[in-house]
Design a protein around this motif. Structure first.
Motif, PDB file in Angstrom:
ATOM      1  N   GLY A  41     -44.594   0.529 -11.689  1.00  0.00           N
ATOM      2  CA  GLY A  41     -45.820   0.527 -12.498  1.00  0.00           C
ATOM      3  C   GLY A  41     -46.142  -0.870 -13.002  1.00  0.00           C
ATOM      4  O   GLY A  41     -47.306  -1.307 -12.975  1.00  0.00           O
ATOM      5  N   LEU A  42     -45.124  -1.591 -13.429  1.00  0.00           N
ATOM      6  CA  LEU A  42     -45.345  -2.938 -13.968  1.00  0.00           C
ATOM      7  C   LEU A  42     -45.770  -3.907 -12.856  1.00  0.00           C
ATOM      8  O   LEU A  42     -46.654  -4.744 -13.046  1.00  0.00           O
ATOM      9  N   LEU A  43     -45.124  -3.761 -11.666  1.00  0.00           N
ATOM     10  CA  LEU A  43     -45.513  -4.619 -10.534  1.00  0.00           C
ATOM     11  C   LEU A  43     -46.965  -4.329 -10.145  1.00  0.00           C
ATOM     12  O   LEU A  43     -47.748  -5.248  -9.906  1.00  0.00           O
ATOM     13  N   ALA A  44     -47.300  -3.021 -10.115  1.00  0.00           N
ATOM     14  CA  ALA A  44     -48.671  -2.637  -9.759  1.00  0.00           C
ATOM     15  C   ALA A  44     -49.668  -3.197 -10.767  1.00  0.00           C
ATOM     16  O   ALA A  44     -50.821  -3.487 -10.432  1.00  0.00           O
ATOM     17  N   GLY A  45     -49.209  -3.383 -12.008  1.00  0.00           N
ATOM     18  CA  GLY A  45     -50.075  -3.945 -13.051  1.00  0.00           C
ATOM     19  C   GLY A  45     -50.203  -5.456 -12.946  1.00  0.00           C
ATOM     20  O   GLY A  45     -50.831  -6.076 -13.808  1.00  0.00           O
ATOM     21  N   ARG A  93     -29.904  -2.530 -17.458  1.00  0.00           N
ATOM     22  CA  ARG A  93     -29.499  -3.938 -17.415  1.00  0.00           C
ATOM     23  C   ARG A  93     -30.566  -4.736 -16.690  1.00  0.00           C
ATOM     24  O   ARG A  93     -31.112  -4.274 -15.676  1.00  0.00           O
ATOM     25  N   LYS A  94     -30.842  -5.933 -17.219  1.00  0.00           N
ATOM     26  CA  LYS A  94     -31.937  -6.733 -16.650  1.00  0.00           C
ATOM     27  C   LYS A  94     -31.638  -7.076 -15.183  1.00  0.00           C
ATOM     28  O   LYS A  94     -32.524  -7.076 -14.327  1.00  0.00           O
ATOM     29  N   ARG A  95     -30.315  -7.319 -14.928  1.00  0.00           N
ATOM     30  CA  ARG A  95     -29.911  -7.657 -13.566  1.00  0.00           C
ATOM     31  C   ARG A  95     -30.309  -6.535 -12.594  1.00  0.00           C
ATOM     32  O   ARG A  95     -30.851  -6.768 -11.513  1.00  0.00           O
ATOM     33  N   ASP A  96     -30.050  -5.270 -13.001  1.00  0.00           N
ATOM     34  CA  ASP A  96     -30.367  -4.120 -12.139  1.00  0.00           C
ATOM     35  C   ASP A  96     -31.884  -4.003 -11.956  1.00  0.00           C
ATOM     36  O   ASP A  96     -32.377  -3.742 -10.849  1.00  0.00           O
ATOM     37  N   ALA A  97     -32.606  -4.216 -13.070  1.00  0.00           N
ATOM     38  CA  ALA A  97     -34.073  -4.087 -12.999  1.00  0.00           C
ATOM     39  C   ALA A  97     -34.650  -5.165 -12.092  1.00  0.00           C
ATOM     40  O   ALA A  97     -35.580  -4.915 -11.313  1.00  0.00           O
ATOM     41  N   TYR A  98     -34.047  -6.353 -12.152  1.00  0.00           N
ATOM     42  CA  TYR A  98     -34.566  -7.468 -11.341  1.00  0.00           C
ATOM     43  C   TYR A  98     -34.319  -7.205  -9.852  1.00  0.00           C
ATOM     44  O   TYR A  98     -35.210  -7.402  -9.009  1.00  0.00           O
ATOM     45  N   ALA A  99     -33.106  -6.713  -9.523  1.00  0.00           N
ATOM     46  CA  ALA A  99     -32.797  -6.407  -8.110  1.00  0.00           C
ATOM     47  C   ALA A  99     -33.783  -5.371  -7.578  1.00  0.00           C
ATOM     48  O   ALA A  99     -34.308  -5.491  -6.455  1.00  0.00           O
ATOM     49  N   LEU A 100     -34.062  -4.376  -8.406  1.00  0.00           N
ATOM     50  CA  LEU A 100     -35.006  -3.327  -8.007  1.00  0.00           C
ATOM     51  C   LEU A 100     -36.423  -3.890  -7.844  1.00  0.00           C
ATOM     52  O   LEU A 100     -37.123  -3.579  -6.863  1.00  0.00           O
ATOM     53  N   ALA A 101     -36.820  -4.754  -8.791  1.00  0.00           N
ATOM     54  CA  ALA A 101     -38.175  -5.336  -8.742  1.00  0.00           C
ATOM     55  C   ALA A 101     -38.336  -6.163  -7.462  1.00  0.00           C
ATOM     56  O   ALA A 101     -39.362  -6.084  -6.788  1.00  0.00           O
ATOM     57  N   LEU A 102     -37.276  -6.930  -7.115  1.00  0.00           N
ATOM     58  CA  LEU A 102     -37.359  -7.749  -5.895  1.00  0.00           C
ATOM     59  C   LEU A 102     -37.499  -6.870  -4.661  1.00  0.00           C
ATOM     60  O   LEU A 102     -38.320  -7.128  -3.787  1.00  0.00           O
ATOM     61  N   SER A 103     -36.666  -5.785  -4.604  1.00  0.00           N
ATOM     62  CA  SER A 103     -36.731  -4.962  -3.384  1.00  0.00           C
ATOM     63  C   SER A 103     -38.065  -4.234  -3.313  1.00  0.00           C
ATOM     64  O   SER A 103     -38.637  -4.082  -2.230  1.00  0.00           O
ATOM     65  N   ALA A 128     -40.936  -5.335  -4.568  1.00  0.00           N
ATOM     66  CA  ALA A 128     -41.948  -6.337  -4.245  1.00  0.00           C
ATOM     67  C   ALA A 128     -41.890  -6.690  -2.760  1.00  0.00           C
ATOM     68  O   ALA A 128     -42.916  -6.802  -2.099  1.00  0.00           O
ATOM     69  N   ASP A 129     -40.637  -6.781  -2.212  1.00  0.00           N
ATOM     70  CA  ASP A 129     -40.476  -7.064  -0.779  1.00  0.00           C
ATOM     71  C   ASP A 129     -41.077  -5.945   0.063  1.00  0.00           C
ATOM     72  O   ASP A 129     -41.753  -6.198   1.058  1.00  0.00           O
ATOM     73  N   ALA A 130     -40.818  -4.705  -0.360  1.00  0.00           N
ATOM     74  CA  ALA A 130     -41.327  -3.561   0.413  1.00  0.00           C
ATOM     75  C   ALA A 130     -42.851  -3.555   0.423  1.00  0.00           C
ATOM     76  O   ALA A 130     -43.465  -3.112   1.401  1.00  0.00           O
TER      77      ALA A 130
END
Ligand code: SAM
Length: 279
Positions: free
Chosen positions: A241-245, A263-273, A275-277
């Motif tokens: 949702g945040l990326l879409a925003g 954890r921010k680390r987990d959220a960041y890994a997810l955000a990168l994957s 965004a890549d997708a």
């Protein structure tokens, strides 16, 4: 000359049979007992058939002044037993200053375990015992009590309180208001005595029926429900949702971590994957 030993001796909280064999042996042997109230300890010794040695009162109002003379006796080689009116010394009772001074002076301090109302109540209350917080007495006036409870509202461990019998109702009402009416709680009354009872229920149920208003009580309240960590699916929904925003992966990760507790680390890994997708 070697110094004496300070024995910290637990005594019964209502049932005389709870005195330990070791406590009896030490109370018979020491030349001096430091106690809260010489009349009550004198009576206890009489009931236990222990000859009365010298008794010194050490209570909340004179403990600071009693420390030096007690240390002098210990350093002169006398053993001293420290007892309170009931239960374990120094637990919501005098004794801490004497024990601290003895440890600092290098005097051996030997604890003799005995009953402690908090532990006795906890052991049979039926609330979780893996983690608990001994709170003891909260302030007796309404605002002080409320503030003390508010500070404990998020604690996840079982909370153990001492309270005077005539303040139980006010305590329960305040606890229901601060912790929520559905929290489970237990009123443990007259432990180890003839009219021992455990009243169990939610705070709302105990407010409605607090039982008899007499006798000594320990109040126990279950801890706050644990906040479950977000599942990966929850986190993915928030991050997507945040990326879409229009947020960047790093910003989306930061905001998602703040919102979900992940954890921010987990959220960041997810955000990168994610965004890549999308790319
Ligand atoms: N040092 C003691 C101990 O180890 O439990 C506690 C002393 S504190 C001044 C007294 C409080 O302990 C009471 O107001 C009550 O909350 C609790 N208490 C002591 N004896 C109790 C009993 N037999 N049943 C229930 N509560 C008791």
């Amino acid at each position: 000359m070697s110094s004496g030993t300070l024995y910290v001796v637990g005594v019964p909280i209502g049932n005389l049979d709870d005195i330990t064999v070791r406590a009896l042996r030490v109370l018979r042997a020491v030349p001096l007992i430091a106690c809260e109230d010489t009349r009550r300890t004198g009576k206890l010794l009489e009931l236990l058939g222990v000859p009365r040695p010298q008794l010194w009162s050490v209570h909340d109002h004179n403990e600071a002044q009693r420390v030096a003379p007690l240390l002098a006796r210990l350093e002169a080689g006398d053993d001293v037993a420290l007892v309170s009116d009931a239960g374990t010394p120094a637990i919501s009772d005098p004794g801490y200053r004497v024990v601290k001074a003895a440890t600092e002076a290098g005097v051996p301090v030997v604890p003799l375990p005995g009953p402690c109302a908090a532990i006795v109540a906890l052991s049979a209350a039926g609330l979780p015992t893996d983690r608990f917080r001994f709170v003891g007495f909260v302030p007796s006036k309404a605002e002080g009590r409320r503030k003390a409870l508010v500070a404990l509202a998020e604690a996840e461990e079982t909370l153990v309180f001492y309270e005077s019998p005539h303040r139980v109702e006010a305590f329960l009402a305040a606890a229901a208001a601060v912790f929520g009416a559905d929290r489970r709680a237990v009123i443990a009354r007259e432990l180890t005595k003839r009219f021992e009872s455990f009243q169990r229920g939610t705070l709302a149920e105990l407010v409605a029926d607090p039982g008899v208003v007499r006798g000594e009580v320990v109040l126990l309240v279950e801890g706050a429900p644990e906040v479950a960590p977000p599942t990966e699916a929850d986190l993915a929904t928030v991050v997507a949702g945040l990326l879409a925003g229009g947020l960047s992966p790093s910003r989306a990760a930061k905001v998602a971590a703040e919102q979900t507790g992940a954890r921010k680390r987990d959220a960041y890994a997810l955000a990168l994957s994610l965004a890549d997708a999308e790319a």
